[in-house]
Design a protein around this motif. Structure first.
Motif, mmCIF file in Angstrom:
data_model
loop_
_atom_site.group_PDB
_atom_site.id
_atom_site.type_symbol
_atom_site.label_atom_id
_atom_site.label_comp_id
_atom_site.label_asym_id
_atom_site.label_seq_id
_atom_site.Cartn_x
_atom_site.Cartn_y
_atom_site.Cartn_z
ATOM 1 N N CYS A 130 1.034 -1.036 0.485
ATOM 2 C CA CYS A 130 -0.110 -0.302 0.618
ATOM 3 C C CYS A 130 1.289 1.352 -0.463
ATOM 4 O O CYS A 130 1.449 1.196 0.764
ATOM 5 C CB CYS A 130 -1.101 -0.013 1.184
ATOM 6 S SG CYS A 130 -1.575 1.648 1.323
ATOM 7 N N TYR A 131 0.437 2.295 -0.646
ATOM 8 C CA TYR A 131 1.198 3.437 -0.953
ATOM 9 C C TYR A 131 1.263 4.267 0.884
ATOM 10 O O TYR A 131 1.917 5.022 1.159
ATOM 11 C CB TYR A 131 0.628 4.570 -1.642
ATOM 12 C CG TYR A 131 0.680 4.439 -3.312
ATOM 13 C CD1 TYR A 131 1.902 3.976 -3.519
ATOM 14 C CD2 TYR A 131 -0.045 4.428 -4.358
ATOM 15 C CE1 TYR A 131 2.710 3.828 -4.665
ATOM 16 C CE2 TYR A 131 -0.081 4.253 -5.564
ATOM 17 C CZ TYR A 131 2.107 3.934 -5.542
ATOM 18 O OH TYR A 131 2.566 3.291 -7.314
ATOM 19 N N CYS A 151 -5.154 0.363 2.928
ATOM 20 C CA CYS A 151 -6.245 1.231 2.495
ATOM 21 C C CYS A 151 -7.318 0.093 1.646
ATOM 22 O O CYS A 151 -8.152 1.124 2.129
ATOM 23 C CB CYS A 151 -5.847 2.397 2.512
ATOM 24 S SG CYS A 151 -5.376 2.316 0.752
ATOM 25 N N ARG A 152 -6.835 -0.509 0.476
ATOM 26 C CA ARG A 152 -7.769 -1.100 -0.094
ATOM 27 C C ARG A 152 -8.212 -0.030 -1.286
ATOM 28 O O ARG A 152 -8.900 -0.147 -2.128
ATOM 29 C CB ARG A 152 -8.406 -1.834 0.761
ATOM 30 C CG ARG A 152 -7.680 -2.975 1.287
ATOM 31 C CD ARG A 152 -9.647 -4.106 1.687
ATOM 32 N NE ARG A 152 -9.529 -4.760 0.931
ATOM 33 C CZ ARG A 152 -10.670 -5.364 0.797
ATOM 34 N NH1 ARG A 152 -11.171 -5.982 1.992
ATOM 35 N NH2 ARG A 152 -10.848 -6.030 -0.023
ATOM 36 N N ARG A 153 -7.854 1.310 -1.125
ATOM 37 C CA ARG A 153 -8.054 2.146 -2.237
ATOM 38 C C ARG A 153 -7.028 2.778 -2.699
ATOM 39 O O ARG A 153 -6.824 3.609 -4.412
ATOM 40 C CB ARG A 153 -8.995 3.021 -0.830
ATOM 41 C CG ARG A 153 -10.094 2.767 -0.837
ATOM 42 C CD ARG A 153 -10.811 4.310 0.714
ATOM 43 N NE ARG A 153 -11.080 5.441 -0.113
ATOM 44 C CZ ARG A 153 -11.556 6.037 0.280
ATOM 45 N NH1 ARG A 153 -11.602 6.296 1.840
ATOM 46 N NH2 ARG A 153 -12.425 7.134 0.166
ATOM 47 N N CYS A 154 -5.701 2.847 -2.648
ATOM 48 C CA CYS A 154 -4.560 3.874 -3.389
ATOM 49 C C CYS A 154 -4.443 2.590 -4.651
ATOM 50 O O CYS A 154 -4.883 1.440 -4.593
ATOM 51 C CB CYS A 154 -4.035 4.098 -2.275
ATOM 52 S SG CYS A 154 -2.808 2.947 -1.898
ATOM 53 N N CYS A 167 -2.960 -0.961 -4.495
ATOM 54 C CA CYS A 167 -3.677 -1.832 -3.205
ATOM 55 C C CYS A 167 -5.305 -2.170 -4.914
ATOM 56 O O CYS A 167 -4.960 -3.482 -4.479
ATOM 57 C CB CYS A 167 -4.447 -1.325 -2.297
ATOM 58 S SG CYS A 167 -3.571 -0.424 -0.687
HETATM 59 ZN ZN LIG Z 1 -2.907 1.223 -0.428
#
Ligand SMILES: [Zn+2]
Length: 233
Positions: free
Chosen positions: A197-198, A205-208, A211
């Motif tokens: 993840c960034y 975060c599961r959104r970047c 991810c």
């Molecule tokens: Zn992420």
């Protein structure tokens, strides 16, 4: 039997670098793993992941601080709290649009060339023949310093800047993330040790973009269950 090449491995602690460390262990003799701390948001997590991976593979690990590199940029990748894009999966291959937007926001001046040159200095000093990097074809399409053209150019430059002609080696530069995950499963790479993840939170975060790419590749390669089981260990 020919002797294996001694190599230095650039280890960010992410998927691509973990798989390349594994391949280096198979095909060469990794003498050192290097992780760079340039103030990236995920620095702490990446360093932990790199340390665990180095330990797993029995390779010496060293963290190099590059505070000056952080000070050269105000990109969100090094500014905690700044907005990082949250692309939808179908935007990931939009090279002219969303992918380029992320590339701009996570860009650090000359980052990969700086990393490769520092690693090549270690390699030359340690009598190693190569530097192993973790590139992939997917990000090579939007990040010029992840491309095969850059790999070739870096090799050309090192032929002149090191006396022994240190080579840059990548085992995954032609592969997309899906293929890299399949390779990881086949080879038994402990992906549960990886940080992809960034962001530097407690969990990814599961959104970047990073991810979203990782999860898409897990799904497309039918490796979700394997990964979930790994993470339970
Ligand atoms: Zn992420």
């Amino acid at each position: 039997m020919t002797e294996k090449h001694r190599v230095v491995v650039l280890l960010s602690g992410g998927l691509d670098s973990a798989v390349n460390l594994h391949m280096a262990k198979e095909k060469a003799s990794p003498m050192l793993c290097l992780t760079f701390d340039y103030g990236q948001r995920a620095a702490r997590r990446e360093i932990e992941a790199a340390r665990r991976l180095s330990k797993h593979y029995g390779v010496k690990h060293r963290v190099i601080k590059l505070d000056w590199l952080k000070r050269l940029t105000s990109a969100p990748i090094v500014r905690r709290g700044a907005r990082l894009p949250h692309p939808e999966e179908d935007e990931l291959d939009d090279i002219e649009g969303a992918a380029r937007e992320t590339a701009r926001l996570v860009w650090v001046p000359n980052r990969n060339a700086v990393f490769i040159n520092i690693a090549a200095a270690f390699a030359e000093a340690m009598d190693c023949d190569g530097v192993v990097v973790g590139f992939n074809a997917e990000e090579g399409a939007t990040f010029p310093d992840n491309s095969r053209e850059f790999l070739k150019a870096a090799n050309d430059a090192l032929r002149y800047s090191t006396l022994k002609g240190v080579k840059v080696i990548c085992y995954t530069s032609r592969m997309k993330k899906t293929g890299i995950i399949r390779l990881a499963k086949r080879q038994g790479v402990p992906l549960n040790l990886v940080w992809y993840c960034y962001e530097g939170g407690r969990v990814p975060c599961r959104r970047c973009e990073s991810c979203v790419r990782f999860e898409r590749a897990l799904r497309q390669s039918n490796c979700w269950n394997w990964y979930r089981e790994l993470c339970k260990r």
